[in-house]
Design an enzyme around this catalytic site. Structure first.
Site, short mmCIF file in Angstrom:
data_model
loop_
_atom_site.label_atom_id
_atom_site.label_comp_id
_atom_site.label_asym_id
_atom_site.label_seq_id
_atom_site.Cartn_x
_atom_site.Cartn_y
_atom_site.Cartn_z
N ASP A 199 0.87 -1.29 0.02
CA ASP A 199 0.12 0.06 -0.10
C ASP A 199 0.94 1.36 -0.03
O ASP A 199 0.55 2.43 -0.62
CB ASP A 199 -1.03 -0.03 1.05
CG ASP A 199 -0.49 0.21 2.58
OD1 ASP A 199 0.80 -0.22 2.92
OD2 ASP A 199 -1.19 0.66 3.50
N GLU A 439 4.90 -10.32 4.66
CA GLU A 439 3.67 -10.91 4.07
C GLU A 439 3.87 -11.39 2.78
O GLU A 439 3.07 -11.08 1.63
CB GLU A 439 2.44 -9.73 4.02
CG GLU A 439 2.11 -9.24 5.21
CD GLU A 439 0.75 -8.42 5.49
OE1 GLU A 439 0.43 -8.34 4.74
OE2 GLU A 439 0.74 -7.92 6.96
N TYR A 492 -4.85 -8.39 11.93
CA TYR A 492 -5.80 -7.34 11.97
C TYR A 492 -7.22 -7.58 12.13
O TYR A 492 -8.28 -7.12 11.41
CB TYR A 492 -6.05 -6.83 10.40
CG TYR A 492 -4.63 -5.70 10.06
CD1 TYR A 492 -4.47 -4.47 10.68
CD2 TYR A 492 -3.44 -6.54 9.50
CE1 TYR A 492 -3.35 -3.82 10.59
CE2 TYR A 492 -2.36 -5.75 9.41
CZ TYR A 492 -2.05 -4.29 9.85
OH TYR A 492 -0.88 -3.65 9.90
N GLU A 528 2.37 -6.60 13.48
CA GLU A 528 1.51 -5.62 13.08
C GLU A 528 0.16 -5.85 13.62
O GLU A 528 -0.24 -7.07 13.63
CB GLU A 528 1.36 -5.63 11.39
CG GLU A 528 2.33 -5.01 10.76
CD GLU A 528 2.36 -4.97 9.35
OE1 GLU A 528 1.03 -4.84 8.77
OE2 GLU A 528 3.24 -5.06 8.52
#
Ligand code: GCB
Length: 701
Positions: A199, A439, A492, A528
């Site tokens: 991103d 990732e 997340y 994260e």
């Protein structure tokens, strides 16, 4: 001939080594000494884009053979800086292909007879450098330094011209991977734009300092140190590599002197390989883990022949070790109170800005943090110096983000990035783990063959630190964590999964992190977790995007972290993210393509979390047909994911605190007190009433 090769190389990374790409050896940071002079080439350079869709023009027309201003218009461009946000022109921001920089510089006549070197802290993504119209070096992979000797290329006592062609194009084997695609404009022309699945905005340009420096004819090319502790004695095992022609090598002498912080000599040695012993050593400790953290000695290396060379290297004495439950610094369990971060700021993009860097370290310490991961690429050496000097512990990551489609050329570039990173940072006490990827698609077939080679490579270069990678999936079906020394997990819950469900976070987080420890019997940390919060948006009861939701979500994770801390194998937490950062506008266009393809093909080669997000999106757009599924869902995701950047920072992009920063500060200092007996700052909990403040300090912290 040269031009042909260069032009090919700008497009085909695989051809690059054929025309002299600089290797990783001898990349010591340029430091002044009695034998070395350093000159900065930072400042305002001239700049021009190649014509859209004719990115090779500067090569075919030999723009580098004279000042750029003579072959067309130029604009001022600061160095170091990313060029993208400096102008008001969207074409500059979104340009794909080759841009050109040049400037004049002066080399004093007193430098004649010395070796002269040109060094770039980094150029993103691919640089082709010319001095006085001649090609001197090409380097691929951003965020890493390279150098070239220019002794015979410069004019002494005269002006010189340096020209740099920079290509930002990412391709299927670049580090990180990306690609280009075509669009038809309103004027019916075809233009390219870049696609990538990570991103953060792919900023480009000469983004770190450019220096010119001298060495003597025979010079210190490289220094490696590995430190150890034997009771109260510090051990510094060293290797010195020298280079340069000399017929009189028998007369060559290497001596070493180690100074403490007060410039007192604490150890001496001689020879290219050996060990220095420091009685009553002052160890390098992380911030808040010791009253006097980040103690640095200075290792002075003297090489004497006819002419001497002197280089001074900061050295912190510490050990790093790990077992199935702990990560230890100086044999004491270390717990990360950290962050994911970015090099990112207004105007300069990823360009080095020492004011931002200084502010960031002040804020890290204000929050009570003790470390971070250099997500998702190596950070500037000047930034790493702050970590060494302030005791901020680093997981050092290469620019491999969302890697997939394993192939030979990707592996070659991946290994090269690790070689270059380890060569650059191998002497830094702050670095305790190498992160080989963020990732990557580590549930897909081919993962084991690929990552075994990656980890073997790291261990062939450095066994004094551990290796890890940030994983974004459940343990089940994941294939790379088996090679990590410490397992790093991204999660997340409450954001990409169970969005808005604050009451369904803690147990899901526990399941994910326990899954890894149960399967691999290794220490685990979370690299994260987090939620976007638009600064100033307050909603109660909490909803997504509000500062209140972000803060509340964090506290649900804290409960999970404390539960696994009590189980004895959880070694740290890193919030995503330290500060808001700029993103591309077409986030996930590539990432979600394979997801939709695999969804359609009923394959399970993507992480369950991403699959979930994709499923949700697909369901929300249930009217889509197979044919238009991909493009429509992509634009759907764009509209929900980012609002002028990623807002998961606990600080805004301008480094102002959100509510979450205060919450995190209380937690990090509470942990520092509990784990390391650190003193709490007086302003941690503002006065409310005498009884209340007393209770909070005594019971909760
Ligand atoms: C991730 C990535 C990070 C993104 C973050 C997000 O998993 O590692 O680069 O910024 O998620 O906010 O989506």
């Amino acid at each position: 001939m040269l031009v042909t090769l260069v032009v090919c190389g700008m497009f085909l990374g695989s051809l690059l080594p054929a025309f002299g790409q600089e290797g990783p050896v001898g990349i010591l940071y340029p430091r002044e000494s009695e034998s070395r002079e350093v000159r900065s080439l930072d400042g305002v350079w001239n700049f021009r884009l190649s014509p859209v869709n004719d990115t090779a023009k500067g090569f075919t027309d030999e723009w580098y053979s004279q000042e750029l201003r003579k072959s067309g218009d130029v604009i001022p461009m600061p160095v170091p800086a990313s060029y993208n946000d400096i102008t008001e022109d969207p074409e500059v921001r979104d340009f794909v292909g080759v841009v050109w920089y040049d400037r004049n510089f002066y080399v004093p006549s007193s430098w004649e007879g010395k070796r002269v070197w040109l060094r770039f802290g980094s150029v993103t993504y691919l640089a082709v450098v010319f001095v006085n119209g001649e090609h001197v070096v090409t380097h691929e992979i951003g965020h890493l330094p390279f150098r070239v000797e220019v002794t015979d290329r410069v004019n002494y006592g005269a002006t010189n011209l340096i020209t740099v062609a920079v290509n930002n194009t990412l391709y299927e084997s670049s580090i990180p991977q990306g690609g280009v695609t075509n669009i038809t404009t309103d004027k019916n022309t075809t233009e390219t734009f870049m696609t990538y699945s990570f991103d953060f905005f792919h900023y480009a340009g000469i983004d770190r300092p450019v220096t010119l420096y001298t060495t003597p004819e025979v010079y210190i090319d490289d220094i490696s140190v590995i430190t150890n502790i034997e009771s109260q004695t510090g051990l510094v095992e060293y290797t010195i590599v020298y280079a340069g022609d000399s017929g009189d090598i028998d007369d060559l002498n290497i001596t070493l002197i180690l100074y403490d912080r007060d410039d007192q000599i604490v150890a001496t040695s001689s020879g290219a390989k050996g060990e220095l012993r420091i009685p009553d050593v002052n160890l390098w400790w992380p911030y808040l883990m010791h009253p006097d953290p980040a103690y640095l000695y200075t290792l002075q290396v003297n090489l004497t022949l006819e002419e001497s060379d002197v280089y001074r290297l900061p050295v912190g004495v510490r050990t790093v070790s790990w077992n199935s439950t702990s990560l230890l610094i100086n044999d004491k369990p270390f717990y990360f109170r950290g962050f994911g971060k970015h090099e990112d700021s207004d105007f300069k993009g990823k360009g080095l800005d020492l004011s931002i860097v200084t502010k960031d370290y002040n804020l890290i310490k204000w929050v009570g943090g003790n470390g971070y991961r250099t997500s998702h690429y190596p950070y500037a050496e000047e930034i790493m110096d702050f970590s060494d000097r302030q005791g901020i512990v680093i997981i050092d990551e290469v620019p491999i983000v969302d890697a997939k489609d394993w192939h030979e050329q990707l592996l070659e570039n991946h290994l090269s990035s690790l070689t270059q990173l380890i060569q650059r940072d191998k002497n830094r006490p702050s670095v305790i783990l190498w992160s080989v990827a963020n990732e990557a698609a580590t549930s897909s077939s081919g993962t084991e063959i690929y990552f075994k080679q990656v980890y073997d490579h790291v261990r062939s270069l450095d066994t004094s630190r551990g290796a890890t990678q940030a994983i974004n999936s459940d343990a089940n079906g994941e294939l790379a964590a088996q090679y990590s020394d410490v397992i790093s997990v991204n999660t997340y819950e409450g954001w990409y999964s169970h969005t808005g469900q604050l009451h369904a976070i803690t147990n899901n987080v526990l399941d994910r992190i326990r899954g890894f420890h149960d399967m691999h019997d290794k220490p685990v940390l979370v690299t994260e977790y987090g939620a976007d919060a638009f600064s100033g948006l307050h909603v109660f009861p909490e909803t997504v995007w509000s500062e209140d939701y972000q803060a509340k979500l964090m506290s649900k994770y804290f409960e999970a972290f404390d539960t696994v801390r009590r189980e004895g194998w959880f070694v740290g937490e890193m919030i995503w993210c330290f500060a808001d950062f700029q993103t591309q506008q077409v986030y996930d266009i590539l990432e979600f393509t394979p997801i939709f393809v695999s969804l359609i093909n009923q394959e399970a080669s993507v992480s369950p979390q991403r699959l979930k997000a994709a499923e949700t999106a697909v369901r929300a757009k249930a009217h889509l047909t197979q044919d238009n599924l991909q493009s429509d869902v992509t634009s759907f995701l764009i509209s929900i994911n980012r609002v002028d950047g990623n807002k998961k920072g606990i600080f805004t992009r301008q480094r102002q605190p959100k509510r979450s920063a205060h919450v995190l500060r209380e937690r990090y200092f509470a942990l520092a007190q509990e784990l390391d007996n650190a003193t709490l700052p007086e302003d941690l909990t503002p006065y409310v009433s005498s009884m209340w403040s007393q209770t909070r300090v005594n019971t909760e912290l």
